[in-house]
Design a protein around this motif. Sequence first.
Motif, PDB file in Angstrom:
ATOM      1  N   ASN A 152      72.625  89.991 111.117  1.00  0.00           N
ATOM      2  CA  ASN A 152      73.040  89.968 112.532  1.00  0.00           C
ATOM      3  C   ASN A 152      71.829  89.835 113.454  1.00  0.00           C
ATOM      4  O   ASN A 152      71.882  89.129 114.458  1.00  0.00           O
ATOM      5  CB  ASN A 152      73.827  91.234 112.897  1.00  0.00           C
ATOM      6  CG  ASN A 152      75.236  91.198 112.318  1.00  0.00           C
ATOM      7  OD1 ASN A 152      75.736  90.149 111.930  1.00  0.00           O
ATOM      8  ND2 ASN A 152      75.869  92.358 112.241  1.00  0.00           N
ATOM      9  N   ASN A 153      70.735  90.519 113.119  1.00  0.00           N
ATOM     10  CA  ASN A 153      69.524  90.453 113.952  1.00  0.00           C
ATOM     11  C   ASN A 153      69.047  89.032 114.156  1.00  0.00           C
ATOM     12  O   ASN A 153      68.545  88.672 115.210  1.00  0.00           O
ATOM     13  CB  ASN A 153      68.360  91.232 113.296  1.00  0.00           C
ATOM     14  CG  ASN A 153      68.505  92.732 113.452  1.00  0.00           C
ATOM     15  OD1 ASN A 153      69.347  93.193 114.223  1.00  0.00           O
ATOM     16  ND2 ASN A 153      67.701  93.497 112.710  1.00  0.00           N
ATOM     17  N   TYR A 154      69.161  88.223 113.106  1.00  0.00           N
ATOM     18  CA  TYR A 154      68.588  86.873 113.149  1.00  0.00           C
ATOM     19  C   TYR A 154      69.646  85.773 113.118  1.00  0.00           C
ATOM     20  O   TYR A 154      69.303  84.596 112.944  1.00  0.00           O
ATOM     21  CB  TYR A 154      67.572  86.709 112.001  1.00  0.00           C
ATOM     22  CG  TYR A 154      66.437  87.682 112.173  1.00  0.00           C
ATOM     23  CD1 TYR A 154      65.479  87.499 113.165  1.00  0.00           C
ATOM     24  CD2 TYR A 154      66.385  88.842 111.401  1.00  0.00           C
ATOM     25  CE1 TYR A 154      64.475  88.423 113.365  1.00  0.00           C
ATOM     26  CE2 TYR A 154      65.381  89.775 111.602  1.00  0.00           C
ATOM     27  CZ  TYR A 154      64.433  89.558 112.586  1.00  0.00           C
ATOM     28  OH  TYR A 154      63.446  90.473 112.799  1.00  0.00           O
ATOM     29  N   LEU A 155      70.905  86.177 113.277  1.00  0.00           N
ATOM     30  CA  LEU A 155      72.027  85.228 113.344  1.00  0.00           C
ATOM     31  C   LEU A 155      72.066  84.270 112.148  1.00  0.00           C
ATOM     32  O   LEU A 155      72.335  83.074 112.299  1.00  0.00           O
ATOM     33  CB  LEU A 155      71.990  84.431 114.663  1.00  0.00           C
ATOM     34  CG  LEU A 155      71.965  85.256 115.953  1.00  0.00           C
ATOM     35  CD1 LEU A 155      71.814  84.351 117.168  1.00  0.00           C
ATOM     36  CD2 LEU A 155      73.217  86.122 116.098  1.00  0.00           C
ATOM     37  N   PHE A 156      71.764  84.803 110.960  1.00  0.00           N
ATOM     38  CA  PHE A 156      71.874  83.965 109.756  1.00  0.00           C
ATOM     39  C   PHE A 156      73.329  83.595 109.539  1.00  0.00           C
ATOM     40  O   PHE A 156      74.227  84.426 109.744  1.00  0.00           O
ATOM     41  CB  PHE A 156      71.374  84.721 108.517  1.00  0.00           C
ATOM     42  CG  PHE A 156      69.880  84.761 108.383  1.00  0.00           C
ATOM     43  CD1 PHE A 156      69.146  83.584 108.239  1.00  0.00           C
ATOM     44  CD2 PHE A 156      69.206  85.969 108.389  1.00  0.00           C
ATOM     45  CE1 PHE A 156      67.770  83.619 108.102  1.00  0.00           C
ATOM     46  CE2 PHE A 156      67.827  86.015 108.253  1.00  0.00           C
ATOM     47  CZ  PHE A 156      67.114  84.839 108.115  1.00  0.00           C
ATOM     48  N   LYS A 157      73.556  82.378 109.070  1.00  0.00           N
ATOM     49  CA  LYS A 157      74.937  81.953 108.774  1.00  0.00           C
ATOM     50  C   LYS A 157      75.338  82.349 107.349  1.00  0.00           C
ATOM     51  O   LYS A 157      76.503  82.259 106.981  1.00  0.00           O
ATOM     52  CB  LYS A 157      75.060  80.437 108.936  1.00  0.00           C
ATOM     53  CG  LYS A 157      74.952  80.001 110.395  1.00  0.00           C
ATOM     54  CD  LYS A 157      75.657  78.659 110.590  1.00  0.00           C
ATOM     55  CE  LYS A 157      75.629  78.228 112.041  1.00  0.00           C
ATOM     56  NZ  LYS A 157      74.458  77.394 112.335  1.00  0.00           N
ATOM     57  N   THR A 158      74.354  82.741 106.556  1.00  0.00           N
ATOM     58  CA  THR A 158      74.618  83.140 105.168  1.00  0.00           C
ATOM     59  C   THR A 158      75.642  84.265 105.131  1.00  0.00           C
ATOM     60  O   THR A 158      75.516  85.241 105.872  1.00  0.00           O
ATOM     61  CB  THR A 158      73.301  83.644 104.525  1.00  0.00           C
ATOM     62  OG1 THR A 158      72.305  82.641 104.735  1.00  0.00           O
ATOM     63  CG2 THR A 158      73.465  83.921 103.043  1.00  0.00           C
ATOM     64  N   GLU A 159      76.659  84.113 104.268  1.00  0.00           N
ATOM     65  CA  GLU A 159      77.687  85.157 104.188  1.00  0.00           C
ATOM     66  C   GLU A 159      77.369  86.144 103.060  1.00  0.00           C
ATOM     67  O   GLU A 159      76.839  85.760 102.013  1.00  0.00           O
ATOM     68  CB  GLU A 159      79.064  84.519 103.966  1.00  0.00           C
ATOM     69  CG  GLU A 159      79.534  83.750 105.194  1.00  0.00           C
ATOM     70  CD  GLU A 159      80.970  83.283 105.044  1.00  0.00           C
ATOM     71  OE1 GLU A 159      81.886  84.109 105.112  1.00  0.00           O
ATOM     72  OE2 GLU A 159      81.150  82.068 104.854  1.00  0.00           O
ATOM     73  N   ILE A 160      77.728  87.391 103.325  1.00  0.00           N
ATOM     74  CA  ILE A 160      77.454  88.465 102.358  1.00  0.00           C
ATOM     75  C   ILE A 160      78.695  88.687 101.494  1.00  0.00           C
ATOM     76  O   ILE A 160      79.771  89.001 102.013  1.00  0.00           O
ATOM     77  CB  ILE A 160      77.090  89.778 103.088  1.00  0.00           C
ATOM     78  CG1 ILE A 160      75.866  89.560 103.979  1.00  0.00           C
ATOM     79  CG2 ILE A 160      76.873  90.918 102.092  1.00  0.00           C
ATOM     80  CD1 ILE A 160      75.695  90.623 105.060  1.00  0.00           C
ATOM     81  N   ILE A 161      78.503  88.486 100.173  1.00  0.00           N
ATOM     82  CA  ILE A 161      79.590  88.784  99.225  1.00  0.00           C
ATOM     83  C   ILE A 161      79.247  90.120  98.573  1.00  0.00           C
ATOM     84  O   ILE A 161      78.270  90.201  97.816  1.00  0.00           O
ATOM     85  CB  ILE A 161      79.699  87.712  98.113  1.00  0.00           C
ATOM     86  CG1 ILE A 161      79.852  86.297  98.689  1.00  0.00           C
ATOM     87  CG2 ILE A 161      80.839  88.057  97.168  1.00  0.00           C
ATOM     88  CD1 ILE A 161      79.934  85.193  97.619  1.00  0.00           C
ATOM     89  N   VAL A 162      80.009  91.157  98.855  1.00  0.00           N
ATOM     90  CA  VAL A 162      79.763  92.433  98.165  1.00  0.00           C
ATOM     91  C   VAL A 162      80.264  92.253  96.730  1.00  0.00           C
ATOM     92  O   VAL A 162      81.440  91.975  96.497  1.00  0.00           O
ATOM     93  CB  VAL A 162      80.473  93.608  98.863  1.00  0.00           C
ATOM     94  CG1 VAL A 162      80.139  94.914  98.156  1.00  0.00           C
ATOM     95  CG2 VAL A 162      80.064  93.676 100.334  1.00  0.00           C
ATOM     96  N   ALA A 163      79.331  92.374  95.773  1.00  0.00           N
ATOM     97  CA  ALA A 163      79.655  92.116  94.366  1.00  0.00           C
ATOM     98  C   ALA A 163      79.465  93.378  93.541  1.00  0.00           C
ATOM     99  O   ALA A 163      78.942  94.382  94.032  1.00  0.00           O
ATOM    100  CB  ALA A 163      78.768  90.995  93.836  1.00  0.00           C
ATOM    101  N   SER A 164      79.911  93.295  92.296  1.00  0.00           N
ATOM    102  CA  SER A 164      79.836  94.443  91.386  1.00  0.00           C
ATOM    103  C   SER A 164      80.633  95.618  91.955  1.00  0.00           C
ATOM    104  O   SER A 164      80.205  96.764  91.894  1.00  0.00           O
ATOM    105  CB  SER A 164      78.354  94.801  91.145  1.00  0.00           C
ATOM    106  OG  SER A 164      78.202  95.782  90.166  1.00  0.00           O
TER     107      SER A 164
END
Length: 218
Positions: A152-164
Amino acid sequence: MKIFLDTANVQEIKRAVELGLIDGVTTNPSLLSKEGKEPVVQLKEIVKLVKGPISAEVVAKDADGMVREAIPLARLGKGIVIKVPLCEQGLVAVRRLAGQGIRTNVTLVFSSSQALLAAKAGASYVSPFVGRIDDIAGNGMALIEEIVTIFNNYLFKTEIIVASIRHPLHFVQSALIGAHIATIPFGVLEKLMRHPLTDRGIEAFNKDWEKLKSSLKK
Ligand code: E4P
């Protein structure tokens, strides 16, 4: 929050698709190995069933090999996302694949610095493994909080997949923190639907309904 199914099992995927709740699928070499079929054959079957992103992992050790493996995998279907392990060569491969318009899911992420590097390399998704961190007495969900803040700080478009993900609480915490996606095993999906009070309530309603019907017959 989007829900991905963490499996390579076609029966599980069919049941989840029928539920209409599944936005994508994540596989890994261990999950594909459990199915015992030629991985490409298995992935082709999954592609037929799922409209959303389907992660297929490369196993080469160097960036050239990873890219070589990724290209035919990406051709299996529009939904295919190449899963790349977080390591120096993996980051090189992610950058190259992004340059060719091929989406990647950087996997085996265990720290927020790794997630930040993956995002900078051009990953479409990062997969931090909460269960494996908890397994060694760490705090997997604290890592998700950190990554959400950094992205959020850097407005990355990368999405976070919570895994395991191991249990429903991981799923709920992922949603509370604001992760984009949770990838869950089929067993966890089943647990999410159930509550003992719901089961007890259905049973009581049915019993009272039957009581009413038999009293009306008298
Ligand atoms: C998904 O992308 C991961 O490969 C998977 O969630 C790992 O789960 P595990 O730690 O239960 O093997």
